[in-house]
Design an enzyme around this catalytic site. Sequence first.
Site, PDB file in Angstrom:
ATOM      1  N   TYR A  32      -4.241   0.696  -3.183  1.00  7.52           N
ATOM      2  CA  TYR A  32      -3.711   0.758  -1.808  1.00  7.52           C
ATOM      3  C   TYR A  32      -3.553  -0.644  -1.242  1.00  7.52           C
ATOM      4  O   TYR A  32      -2.449  -1.121  -1.016  1.00  7.52           O
ATOM      5  CB  TYR A  32      -4.658   1.585  -0.936  1.00  7.52           C
ATOM      6  CG  TYR A  32      -4.181   1.756   0.492  1.00  7.52           C
ATOM      7  CD1 TYR A  32      -3.037   2.512   0.778  1.00  7.52           C
ATOM      8  CD2 TYR A  32      -4.861   1.183   1.559  1.00  7.52           C
ATOM      9  CE1 TYR A  32      -2.597   2.681   2.085  1.00  7.52           C
ATOM     10  CE2 TYR A  32      -4.440   1.351   2.858  1.00  7.52           C
ATOM     11  CZ  TYR A  32      -3.313   2.094   3.124  1.00  7.52           C
ATOM     12  OH  TYR A  32      -2.880   2.257   4.416  1.00  7.52           O
TER      13      TYR A  32
ATOM     14  N   TYR B 179     -15.959   2.182  -1.661  1.00 10.23           N
ATOM     15  CA  TYR B 179     -15.322   0.862  -1.750  1.00 10.23           C
ATOM     16  C   TYR B 179     -15.188   0.466  -3.229  1.00 10.23           C
ATOM     17  O   TYR B 179     -16.177   0.361  -3.942  1.00 10.23           O
ATOM     18  CB  TYR B 179     -16.223  -0.128  -1.014  1.00 10.23           C
ATOM     19  CG  TYR B 179     -15.699  -1.523  -0.804  1.00 10.23           C
ATOM     20  CD1 TYR B 179     -15.177  -2.286  -1.832  1.00 10.23           C
ATOM     21  CD2 TYR B 179     -15.776  -2.106   0.458  1.00 10.23           C
ATOM     22  CE1 TYR B 179     -14.733  -3.572  -1.615  1.00 10.23           C
ATOM     23  CE2 TYR B 179     -15.343  -3.397   0.685  1.00 10.23           C
ATOM     24  CZ  TYR B 179     -14.825  -4.124  -0.352  1.00 10.23           C
ATOM     25  OH  TYR B 179     -14.399  -5.404  -0.135  1.00 10.23           O
TER      26      TYR B 179
END
Lengths: 380, 145
Positions: free
Chosen positions: A326, A278
């Site tokens: 993204y 992450y």
Amino acid sequence: MKQKSVAIVGAAETTELGVIPETSQIQLHGDAAINAMRDSGLKPSDIDGVATAGESPVAIAHYLGITPTWVDGTAVGGCSFMLHVRHAAAAINEGLCSTVLITHGESGRSMVGRSRFAPAPASLQGQFESPYGPAGPPTMFTVPVLRYMEEYGLTEEQLAMVAVVQREWAGYNPRASFRDPITVDDVLNSRMIAYPFHLLECCLVTDGGGALILVSQERAKDFPQKPVYVLGTGESVETPMVSQMEDFTSSKAFRVSGKKAFDEAGITHADVDHLMIYDAFAHLPIYGLEDLGFVKRGEGGPFIAEGNTRPGGKLPLNTNGGGLSYMHSGMYGMYALQESVRQMRGTAPAQVPDAQISVSHGVGGMFAASGTIIMSNEAP
Amino acid sequence: MKGQETTLAEYRKPLPKPTPETQEFWDGCKRGELRLQRSKQTGKAYFPPRPFFPGDPEQEVEWFTASGNGTLHSYVINHRPPPGFEDDAPYAIAVVELDEGPRMMTNIVECEQTPEALKLGMKVEVTFEKATDEISLPKFRPVGG
């Protein structure tokens, strides 16, 4: 202690990602959930377990027309969905429910049906952090990093390379928000947000969602998609206040969660073909690589800068482009899990050839919490 | 980060709201004392305030007045000020490690807000900025040269 395995048999993101002002936050949950149900051939009446964060599982169950016998509203930030997978595995193994739907939806950019969060003045954060002028995660999550740079000699250029490499991956992903290649100079010349962090070292703020459906390993072969098995899971928490982290150069929650997952899966780092860490900010993959044990302390920055995690490198990392390129709605963990599932199904736009084991590692809050999920396309 | 006195009506930044467990800390700030808690058995200090020792609630704890000395542990320099901080930006959001052990978030005052002036490890000492009649905030300034 190793649990019996469960499998992910449904996985989908929202139909659109990015800027979606025509869709409310709860409908982002709904859209993702319906896409995941279609992916698995299931209807709401087939679901008996609901887990979510950001909304109440009550709201999600009612919105979708589900009557659950098990719910989980664990909300510890962006890694909550990793914890939901872990808790769902335990619930399925214990017989509390048989088919779990985990949903995420977040109108992080458009803020439709969503309120802004500010710590209460009497909370510990409100008393001991807010008075000093932080302005959200870009000014809080980043506070430990100068100490890391001082201790290990991480350079601004190496930090910038995290964003550069992830943009390379995003270039393969049609759904990525930003796909044009960038250089270290582009990163270092982008607007200063909170020294030493520039704009391109901070995550996007977008709208979107995702959902997963889990069942027992025994049932997994009865679904249309190739099952993705959960080999190992981990979770931990440290502190709600970044200023109170035990060690500014390492996350205790990362270390505990990662070790738990690797021990449960019974794998070594050499077995890992694909990795998601992450990345709300550029330092997180560096902390993650070290705290999960892929490299020694202080080696994460050079490891990325030398190209080991880029397309064609030996450890493909954040192959969707990550939160930096993204998408990042606020609680990004669901998108890391979705990319791990795609890689295990063999359907990722930037597919890692013959990948059999994927590790998806999440953070919650500002180094507050962590969850780690290890998946495989091979039944354990 | 100017230290001038303001009234509640003028002070636009987030203010802490003390709870019963933290009141002594904030009362201390108002008096110009940095009040911490420690274990009576081991002398180990901790922060933020709570009426027991974290991890070992059977230890007896007590308040004491800390030296107010510490070192600059880490920081960012914020270029995107939230409401109330517009006139200060760019400014450092810092963490100081107190000589007694605990770390706390703060601002560094009486110092240029630049990477060149803000050296990690530099010695700092507490100074109290009055925000309102009830609240003074512990901030830190460089000591020596």
